[in-house]
Design a protein around this motif. Structure first.
Motif, PDB file in Angstrom:
ATOM      1  N   ILE A 178       1.329  -4.822  17.190  1.00  0.00           N
ATOM      2  CA  ILE A 178       2.720  -4.653  16.775  1.00  0.00           C
ATOM      3  C   ILE A 178       2.790  -3.408  15.907  1.00  0.00           C
ATOM      4  O   ILE A 178       2.110  -3.318  14.880  1.00  0.00           O
ATOM      5  CB  ILE A 178       3.229  -5.865  15.970  1.00  0.00           C
ATOM      6  CG1 ILE A 178       3.037  -7.156  16.755  1.00  0.00           C
ATOM      7  CG2 ILE A 178       4.702  -5.673  15.614  1.00  0.00           C
ATOM      8  CD1 ILE A 178       3.318  -8.400  15.946  1.00  0.00           C
ATOM      9  N   VAL A 179       3.567  -2.442  16.317  1.00  0.00           N
ATOM     10  CA  VAL A 179       3.737  -1.190  15.566  1.00  0.00           C
ATOM     11  C   VAL A 179       5.046  -1.304  14.797  1.00  0.00           C
ATOM     12  O   VAL A 179       6.101  -1.541  15.388  1.00  0.00           O
ATOM     13  CB  VAL A 179       3.770   0.019  16.522  1.00  0.00           C
ATOM     14  CG1 VAL A 179       3.904   1.320  15.731  1.00  0.00           C
ATOM     15  CG2 VAL A 179       2.510   0.053  17.388  1.00  0.00           C
ATOM     16  N   ARG A 180       4.973  -1.145  13.480  1.00  0.00           N
ATOM     17  CA  ARG A 180       6.167  -1.339  12.653  1.00  0.00           C
ATOM     18  C   ARG A 180       6.519  -0.099  11.858  1.00  0.00           C
ATOM     19  O   ARG A 180       5.654   0.599  11.341  1.00  0.00           O
ATOM     20  CB  ARG A 180       5.968  -2.513  11.691  1.00  0.00           C
ATOM     21  CG  ARG A 180       5.996  -3.883  12.345  1.00  0.00           C
ATOM     22  CD  ARG A 180       6.213  -4.981  11.336  1.00  0.00           C
ATOM     23  NE  ARG A 180       6.335  -6.290  11.967  1.00  0.00           N
ATOM     24  CZ  ARG A 180       5.330  -7.116  12.176  1.00  0.00           C
ATOM     25  NH1 ARG A 180       4.121  -6.772  11.757  1.00  0.00           N
ATOM     26  NH2 ARG A 180       5.516  -8.282  12.767  1.00  0.00           N
ATOM     27  N   ASP A 181       7.822   0.107  11.774  1.00  0.00           N
ATOM     28  CA  ASP A 181       8.401   1.120  10.895  1.00  0.00           C
ATOM     29  C   ASP A 181       9.029   0.354   9.734  1.00  0.00           C
ATOM     30  O   ASP A 181      10.158  -0.124   9.836  1.00  0.00           O
ATOM     31  CB  ASP A 181       9.449   1.932  11.653  1.00  0.00           C
ATOM     32  CG  ASP A 181      10.099   3.004  10.796  1.00  0.00           C
ATOM     33  OD1 ASP A 181       9.628   3.215   9.655  1.00  0.00           O
ATOM     34  OD2 ASP A 181      11.077   3.624  11.254  1.00  0.00           O
ATOM     35  N   GLY A 182       8.271   0.199   8.649  1.00  0.00           N
ATOM     36  CA  GLY A 182       8.722  -0.643   7.560  1.00  0.00           C
ATOM     37  C   GLY A 182       8.730  -2.097   7.997  1.00  0.00           C
ATOM     38  O   GLY A 182       7.713  -2.624   8.463  1.00  0.00           O
ATOM     39  N   LEU A 183       9.878  -2.750   7.902  1.00  0.00           N
ATOM     40  CA  LEU A 183       9.992  -4.154   8.307  1.00  0.00           C
ATOM     41  C   LEU A 183      10.385  -4.309   9.770  1.00  0.00           C
ATOM     42  O   LEU A 183      10.339  -5.415  10.310  1.00  0.00           O
ATOM     43  CB  LEU A 183      11.031  -4.864   7.429  1.00  0.00           C
ATOM     44  CG  LEU A 183      10.734  -4.915   5.921  1.00  0.00           C
ATOM     45  CD1 LEU A 183      11.891  -5.578   5.181  1.00  0.00           C
ATOM     46  CD2 LEU A 183       9.435  -5.643   5.639  1.00  0.00           C
ATOM     47  N   ILE A 189       0.281  -0.871  11.756  1.00  0.00           N
ATOM     48  CA  ILE A 189      -0.122  -1.555  12.986  1.00  0.00           C
ATOM     49  C   ILE A 189      -0.726  -2.905  12.626  1.00  0.00           C
ATOM     50  O   ILE A 189      -1.583  -3.014  11.753  1.00  0.00           O
ATOM     51  CB  ILE A 189      -1.142  -0.717  13.781  1.00  0.00           C
ATOM     52  CG1 ILE A 189      -0.483   0.562  14.306  1.00  0.00           C
ATOM     53  CG2 ILE A 189      -1.719  -1.536  14.934  1.00  0.00           C
ATOM     54  CD1 ILE A 189      -1.432   1.479  15.046  1.00  0.00           C
ATOM     55  N   GLU A 190      -0.261  -3.936  13.296  1.00  0.00           N
ATOM     56  CA  GLU A 190      -0.775  -5.295  13.109  1.00  0.00           C
ATOM     57  C   GLU A 190      -1.269  -5.819  14.446  1.00  0.00           C
ATOM     58  O   GLU A 190      -0.606  -5.642  15.477  1.00  0.00           O
ATOM     59  CB  GLU A 190       0.328  -6.210  12.574  1.00  0.00           C
ATOM     60  CG  GLU A 190      -0.068  -7.679  12.485  1.00  0.00           C
ATOM     61  CD  GLU A 190       1.111  -8.590  12.213  1.00  0.00           C
ATOM     62  OE1 GLU A 190       0.969  -9.811  12.408  1.00  0.00           O
ATOM     63  OE2 GLU A 190       2.186  -8.083  11.828  1.00  0.00           O
ATOM     64  N   VAL A 191      -2.425  -6.443  14.442  1.00  0.00           N
ATOM     65  CA  VAL A 191      -2.942  -7.093  15.643  1.00  0.00           C
ATOM     66  C   VAL A 191      -2.497  -8.552  15.624  1.00  0.00           C
ATOM     67  O   VAL A 191      -2.631  -9.236  14.608  1.00  0.00           O
ATOM     68  CB  VAL A 191      -4.478  -7.002  15.712  1.00  0.00           C
ATOM     69  CG1 VAL A 191      -5.002  -7.756  16.938  1.00  0.00           C
ATOM     70  CG2 VAL A 191      -4.925  -5.544  15.761  1.00  0.00           C
ATOM     71  N   ALA A 192      -1.929  -9.023  16.720  1.00  0.00           N
ATOM     72  CA  ALA A 192      -1.415 -10.387  16.788  1.00  0.00           C
ATOM     73  C   ALA A 192      -1.613 -10.938  18.189  1.00  0.00           C
ATOM     74  O   ALA A 192      -1.775 -10.182  19.158  1.00  0.00           O
ATOM     75  CB  ALA A 192       0.076 -10.402  16.431  1.00  0.00           C
ATOM     76  N   GLU A 193      -1.608 -12.264  18.289  1.00  0.00           N
ATOM     77  CA  GLU A 193      -1.680 -12.876  19.615  1.00  0.00           C
ATOM     78  C   GLU A 193      -0.287 -12.932  20.211  1.00  0.00           C
ATOM     79  O   GLU A 193       0.615 -13.575  19.668  1.00  0.00           O
ATOM     80  CB  GLU A 193      -2.254 -14.288  19.540  1.00  0.00           C
ATOM     81  CG  GLU A 193      -2.420 -14.898  20.938  1.00  0.00           C
ATOM     82  CD  GLU A 193      -2.863 -16.348  20.900  1.00  0.00           C
ATOM     83  OE1 GLU A 193      -2.092 -17.210  21.366  1.00  0.00           O
ATOM     84  OE2 GLU A 193      -3.981 -16.597  20.408  1.00  0.00           O
TER      85      GLU A 193
END
Length: 294
Positions: A254-259, A242-246
């Motif tokens: 943003i929830v990511r499965d790998g790339l 999980i990445e927090v972004a504007e």
């Protein structure tokens, strides 16, 4: 070194504004980019020597093409599988004076959803006047209507926007609290922080376009939302990063499965600064810009 032709350089200077206009009218970054490319092709093919105001000419072409796409999109959305949401767009890196319009409150998810409820010409007139500060006479000429009709369109749109409630980004500290509370509830199962932030009529919705596993209808009410976030989602998202972004001028996840981007989670707050809606984008066609390069 080959010098860039003047007509290309002139178009590139206008591109951020054109993307911003088309994105607001369509709610889709991919469709906006297609419209702007079509505008470039028209610009390349025209006799530019007779164009006194290139920026106004490009705005007119972009607006008309956006309206054509919008009318077609509205027909196709009657067959859309599940709940439709605007395509999320990263805004953190948009910092130049030319692109300041892109990060204003008129690009929030709440604002885009209000625009989606307006008729095409009403939407265009309102965006051109209240967001891009164009004169009524110029807008009327672009839309092929009388100036008095143009003024009525903008006035009616303003009423609809006001009646829709809060469309501004939440204060920055609250934005951080929103993502932290959701992430805590998701990863640890502790619901208290998220529960305190949810409005009594809060809704969680998802857009998959029928192309990814997702809920079809909305999850309504704090209790059901908490249950969904703490019990259902962890079964599928526990191994994802999980990445927090504007995104759309507000912090999101943003929830990511790998790339690959698996989901984008965005929030809308009401006038009382409580969560009115949690939106989960799952449609892979609307997530491609968030994939990471290998």
């Amino acid at each position: 070194m080959t010098q860039t032709p003047d007509y290309i350089r002139e178009f590139e200077q206008a591109r951020p504004m054109l993307i911003g206009l088309a994105y607001r009218l369509l709610g889709s970054r991919a469709e906006a980019e297609d419209v702007v490319q079509d505008s470039f092709l028209a610009w390349s093919a025209t006799d530019r020597a007779v164009i006194a105001q290139p920026r106004a000419w490009l705005t007119s072409v972009c607006t008309r093409r956006s309206l054509d796409v919008l009318k077609s999109a509205r027909r196709s959305r009657t067959d859309y599988v599940g709940h439709w949401l605007p395509e999320p767009m990263a805004t953190a890196e948009i910092t130049t004076p030319e692109t300041d319009l892109m990060v204003s409150e008129s690009v929030t998810m709440a604002f885009l959803l209000v625009l989606e409820r307006l008729a095409p010409k009403e939407r265009a007139a309102f965006v051109l006047h209240d967001v891009f500060a164009m004169e009524y006479a110029e807008i009327a000429a672009q839309l092929g209507i009388a100036e008095t009709a143009c003024r009525k369109l903008v006035s009616r749109a303003r009423v609809n926007v006001r009646q829709a409630g809060n469309t501004k980004p939440a204060p920055r500290d609250l934005q951080q609290n929103l993502v932290d509370a959701f992430r805590t509830a998701l990863q640890s199962g502790a619901p208290e922080g998220l529960a305190r932030l949810l409005a009594n009529d809060a809704v969680l919705s998802a857009d998959s376009g029928g192309k990814a596993a997702s809920i079809i209808g909305p999850v309504k009410g704090p209790d059901r939302i908490i249950t969904f976030v703490t019990r259902a989602l962890p079964k599928f998202w526990s191994s994802f990063s999980i990445e927090v972004a504007e995104i759309n001028a507000q912090l999101a996840m943003i929830v990511r499965d790998g790339l690959s981007a698996h989901a984008v989670v965005s929030f809308i707050v009401n006038a009382d600064l409580r969560i009115a809606e949690i939106m989960i984008m799952r449609n892979p066609d609307k997530l491609r810009s968030f994939d990471l390069m290998d």
